[in-house]
Write a protein that holds these residues in place. Structure first.
Motif, PDB file in Angstrom:
ATOM      1  N   THR A 126       8.554  71.618  39.506  1.00 44.66           N
ATOM      2  CA  THR A 126       9.278  72.632  39.139  1.00 44.66           C
ATOM      3  C   THR A 126      10.790  72.212  39.219  1.00 44.66           C
ATOM      4  OG1 THR A 126       7.741  74.106  40.572  1.00 44.66           O
ATOM      5  CG2 THR A 126       9.850  75.124  39.811  1.00 44.66           C
ATOM      6  N   TYR A 132      14.990  73.611  37.843  1.00 47.77           N
ATOM      7  CA  TYR A 132      15.776  74.668  37.843  1.00 47.77           C
ATOM      8  C   TYR A 132      16.904  74.446  37.103  1.00 47.77           C
ATOM      9  CZ  TYR A 132      12.599  75.910  41.856  1.00 47.77           C
ATOM     10  OH  TYR A 132      11.601  75.858  42.589  1.00 47.77           O
ATOM     11  N   TYR A 168      21.015  75.919  37.696  1.00 44.84           N
ATOM     12  CA  TYR A 168      22.184  77.008  38.309  1.00 44.84           C
ATOM     13  C   TYR A 168      23.326  76.888  37.650  1.00 44.84           C
ATOM     14  CZ  TYR A 168      18.643  77.291  42.061  1.00 44.84           C
ATOM     15  OH  TYR A 168      17.713  77.371  43.009  1.00 44.84           O
ATOM     16  N   ILE A 213      21.046  81.531  40.170  1.00 46.31           N
ATOM     17  CA  ILE A 213      20.010  80.685  39.454  1.00 46.31           C
ATOM     18  C   ILE A 213      19.933  81.163  38.083  1.00 46.31           C
ATOM     19  CG2 ILE A 213      18.370  82.286  39.937  1.00 46.31           C
ATOM     20  CD1 ILE A 213      16.110  79.952  40.287  1.00 46.31           C
ATOM     21  N   SER A 251      13.908  78.663  35.577  1.00 45.37           N
ATOM     22  CA  SER A 251      13.146  77.727  36.526  1.00 45.37           C
ATOM     23  C   SER A 251      11.864  77.442  35.612  1.00 45.37           C
ATOM     24  CB  SER A 251      12.522  78.313  37.613  1.00 45.37           C
ATOM     25  OG  SER A 251      11.763  77.460  38.317  1.00 45.37           O
ATOM     26  N   PHE A 291      24.347  72.952  37.487  1.00 41.74           N
ATOM     27  CA  PHE A 291      23.499  72.100  38.518  1.00 41.74           C
ATOM     28  C   PHE A 291      21.876  72.297  38.098  1.00 41.74           C
ATOM     29  CE2 PHE A 291      26.214  70.447  41.374  1.00 41.74           C
ATOM     30  CZ  PHE A 291      27.281  71.297  41.692  1.00 41.74           C
ATOM     31  N   TYR A 344       6.397  72.918  43.933  1.00 42.68           N
ATOM     32  CA  TYR A 344       6.037  74.184  44.520  1.00 42.68           C
ATOM     33  C   TYR A 344       4.803  74.458  45.458  1.00 42.68           C
ATOM     34  CZ  TYR A 344       4.203  79.026  44.259  1.00 42.68           C
ATOM     35  OH  TYR A 344       3.565  80.129  44.373  1.00 42.68           O
ATOM     36  N   GLU A 400       4.621  77.554  51.632  1.00 51.27           N
ATOM     37  CA  GLU A 400       5.804  77.277  52.373  1.00 51.27           C
ATOM     38  C   GLU A 400       6.944  76.858  51.304  1.00 51.27           C
ATOM     39  OE1 GLU A 400       5.790  74.783  56.134  1.00 51.27           O
ATOM     40  OE2 GLU A 400       7.189  73.628  54.957  1.00 51.27           O
ATOM     41  N   SER A 401       7.855  77.689  51.510  1.00 56.87           N
ATOM     42  CA  SER A 401       9.072  77.262  50.484  1.00 56.87           C
ATOM     43  C   SER A 401       9.675  75.860  50.817  1.00 56.87           C
ATOM     44  CB  SER A 401      10.489  78.537  50.637  1.00 56.87           C
ATOM     45  OG  SER A 401      10.073  79.465  49.987  1.00 56.87           O
ATOM     46  N   GLN A 402       9.962  74.955  49.972  1.00 58.69           N
ATOM     47  CA  GLN A 402      10.403  73.942  50.154  1.00 58.69           C
ATOM     48  C   GLN A 402      11.942  73.928  49.672  1.00 58.69           C
ATOM     49  OE1 GLN A 402       8.443  71.174  51.245  1.00 58.69           O
ATOM     50  NE2 GLN A 402       7.190  72.948  51.479  1.00 58.69           N
ATOM     51  N   GLY A 403      12.647  73.030  50.054  1.00 61.25           N
ATOM     52  CA  GLY A 403      14.147  72.809  49.566  1.00 61.25           C
ATOM     53  C   GLY A 403      14.054  72.217  48.251  1.00 61.25           C
ATOM     54  N   GLN A 404      14.932  72.460  47.648  1.00 61.33           N
ATOM     55  CA  GLN A 404      15.202  71.881  46.127  1.00 61.33           C
ATOM     56  C   GLN A 404      16.176  70.657  46.395  1.00 61.33           C
ATOM     57  OE1 GLN A 404      16.359  75.173  43.537  1.00 61.33           O
ATOM     58  NE2 GLN A 404      14.571  76.353  44.047  1.00 61.33           N
ATOM     59  N   PHE A 405      16.077  69.621  45.426  1.00 59.54           N
ATOM     60  CA  PHE A 405      17.012  68.624  45.478  1.00 59.54           C
ATOM     61  C   PHE A 405      17.875  68.986  44.233  1.00 59.54           C
ATOM     62  CE2 PHE A 405      15.247  65.615  48.355  1.00 59.54           C
ATOM     63  CZ  PHE A 405      14.021  66.074  48.774  1.00 59.54           C
ATOM     64  N   PHE A 406      19.121  68.557  44.392  1.00 66.03           N
ATOM     65  CA  PHE A 406      19.970  68.969  43.259  1.00 66.03           C
ATOM     66  C   PHE A 406      20.615  67.763  42.557  1.00 66.03           C
ATOM     67  CE2 PHE A 406      21.053  73.795  43.250  1.00 66.03           C
ATOM     68  CZ  PHE A 406      20.405  73.919  44.388  1.00 66.03           C
ATOM     69  N   GLY A 407      20.848  67.844  41.375  1.00 67.01           N
ATOM     70  CA  GLY A 407      21.641  66.769  40.444  1.00 67.01           C
ATOM     71  C   GLY A 407      23.264  66.880  41.043  1.00 67.01           C
ATOM     72  N   SER A 409      12.479  82.624  54.280  1.00 63.66           N
ATOM     73  CA  SER A 409      12.678  81.078  54.333  1.00 63.66           C
ATOM     74  C   SER A 409      14.140  80.785  54.121  1.00 63.66           C
ATOM     75  CB  SER A 409      11.796  80.375  53.198  1.00 63.66           C
ATOM     76  OG  SER A 409      10.539  80.555  53.326  1.00 63.66           O
ATOM     77  N   PHE A 447      17.849  78.283  54.322  1.00 63.09           N
ATOM     78  CA  PHE A 447      18.320  76.956  54.253  1.00 63.09           C
ATOM     79  C   PHE A 447      19.936  76.880  54.398  1.00 63.09           C
ATOM     80  CE2 PHE A 447      14.255  75.542  52.195  1.00 63.09           C
ATOM     81  CZ  PHE A 447      13.895  76.610  51.766  1.00 63.09           C
ATOM     82  N   TYR A 450      22.672  74.625  52.855  1.00 61.20           N
ATOM     83  CA  TYR A 450      23.087  73.331  51.931  1.00 61.20           C
ATOM     84  C   TYR A 450      24.654  72.904  52.176  1.00 61.20           C
ATOM     85  CZ  TYR A 450      18.920  73.584  49.229  1.00 61.20           C
ATOM     86  OH  TYR A 450      17.567  73.184  48.750  1.00 61.20           O
ATOM     87  N   LEU A 473      24.723  69.393  45.744  1.00 62.21           N
ATOM     88  CA  LEU A 473      24.295  70.149  47.001  1.00 62.21           C
ATOM     89  C   LEU A 473      23.257  69.316  47.630  1.00 62.21           C
ATOM     90  CD1 LEU A 473      24.745  72.542  44.858  1.00 62.21           C
ATOM     91  CD2 LEU A 473      24.605  73.908  46.809  1.00 62.21           C
ATOM     92  N   LEU A 475      20.591  69.100  50.895  1.00 61.65           N
ATOM     93  CA  LEU A 475      19.989  70.125  51.872  1.00 61.65           C
ATOM     94  C   LEU A 475      20.264  69.547  53.272  1.00 61.65           C
ATOM     95  CD1 LEU A 475      17.874  72.364  52.641  1.00 61.65           C
ATOM     96  CD2 LEU A 475      16.164  70.677  52.277  1.00 61.65           C
ATOM     97  N   LYS A 507      16.184  73.502  56.969  1.00 55.59           N
ATOM     98  CA  LYS A 507      15.652  74.788  56.648  1.00 55.59           C
ATOM     99  C   LYS A 507      14.687  75.520  57.603  1.00 55.59           C
ATOM    100  CE  LYS A 507      11.265  72.224  54.952  1.00 55.59           C
ATOM    101  NZ  LYS A 507      10.131  72.195  53.811  1.00 55.59           N
ATOM    102  N   THR A 526      11.365  77.768  58.105  1.00 60.19           N
ATOM    103  CA  THR A 526      10.182  78.439  57.504  1.00 60.19           C
ATOM    104  C   THR A 526       8.994  78.874  58.154  1.00 60.19           C
ATOM    105  OG1 THR A 526       9.282  76.225  57.279  1.00 60.19           O
ATOM    106  CG2 THR A 526      10.604  76.902  55.223  1.00 60.19           C
ATOM    107  N   GLN A 586      10.551  78.741  43.287  1.00 63.93           N
ATOM    108  CA  GLN A 586      11.140  79.197  44.260  1.00 63.93           C
ATOM    109  C   GLN A 586      12.718  79.494  44.019  1.00 63.93           C
ATOM    110  OE1 GLN A 586      12.799  75.849  46.711  1.00 63.93           O
ATOM    111  NE2 GLN A 586      12.334  76.785  48.575  1.00 63.93           N
TER     112      GLN A 586
END
Lengths: 115, 115
Positions: A31, A33, A35, A45, A48, A90, A96, A100-107, B32, B34, B36, B44, B46, B49, B51, B101
């Motif tokens: 997944t 995204y 922003y 956001i 996605s 971003f 996904y 459970e919601s996972q954190g997102q990794f940002f550029g 959930s 977080f 950041y 950004l 993380l 988190k 959950t 998400q």
């Protein structure tokens, strides 16, 4: 190795032009995204994609068109740029999981300036 | 819709003193959450988190946050501030959507560390 990369880092252009921003992730996530961060640092956001399928499409002008050629890439094309499009964009990715919601990794972000 | 409110737009502390960044959330179900961090001109990262496992969550760089359902709060703390902690901090709630998400960001708190 960069996990989520974006190009270009800076983009300065004239009103009315068309531009693209590219994003790639090497985390194996399904997944991705986009922003937008405005001048007050507020993040919202835009889109996605999950495995090349559009999942989230917020109320974004249709001058903005995301494209996902494969699950590791998500590009953002913007037509007829306006002054209000100036912002930092971003890209982010996550794996996904319904349970459970996972954190997102940002550029690192792309700073777009429209003159 | 879920939302978060960061109660302080700017917090200033002296190096070596405790840090408290406050966040309240609004959610119709168990959220959930977080935190950041965004260093100047960076993407950004993380920090931590929550959950629905342990209510006290430990993150990177000595930060931790406690989920308090009765107070609908998720405040971020650190026992001793370091100069490198100066940054913008975002409290975030996740909305579960099939296939993705959706992160909803607070307005951000700018943390300044005085020598």
């Amino acid at each position: 190795d960069t996990a989520v990369s974006q190009t270009p880092k800076y983009l300065v252009t004239q009103m009315g032009n068309d531009k693209s921003i590219k994003c790639e992730q090497n985390l194996g996530h399904d997944t991705m995204y986009w922003y937008k961060q405005d001048s007050k640092k507020f993040l919202k956001i835009m889109f996605s994609y999950n495995n090349k399928e559009l999942i989230i499409n917020e109320t974004v002008p249709n001058r903005f068109s995301p494209k996902s050629p494969d699950k590791a890439h998500l590009n953002l094309h913007i037509n007829s740029l306006e002054l209000g499009d100036s912002a930092v964009y971003f890209c982010a990715s996550s794996q996904y999981r319904r349970s459970e919601s996972q954190g997102q990794f940002f550029g690192p972000g792309t700073r777009l300036t429209v003159l | 819709a879920q939302s978060v409110t960061q109660l302080d737009s700017h917090v200033s502390v002296s190096e070596g003193t405790p840090v408290l960044l406050r966040c309240n959330y609004s959610s119709s179900y168990s959220p959930s959450l977080f935190w950041y961090v965004q260093h100047p001109n960076k993407g950004l990262q993380l920090l931590l988190k929550y959950t629905s496992a342990a209510t006290l969550v430990k993150g990177i760089n000595g930060f931790e946050a406690e989920f308090k359902k009765s107070e609908t709060s998720f405040h971020l703390t650190k026992p001793s501030a370091h100069m490198s902690d100066a940054a913008e901090y975002f409290c975030v709630v996740s909305e579960g959507i099939q296939g993705a998400q959706k992160l909803v960001f607070g307005q951000g708190t700018r943390l300044t560390i005085n020598p």
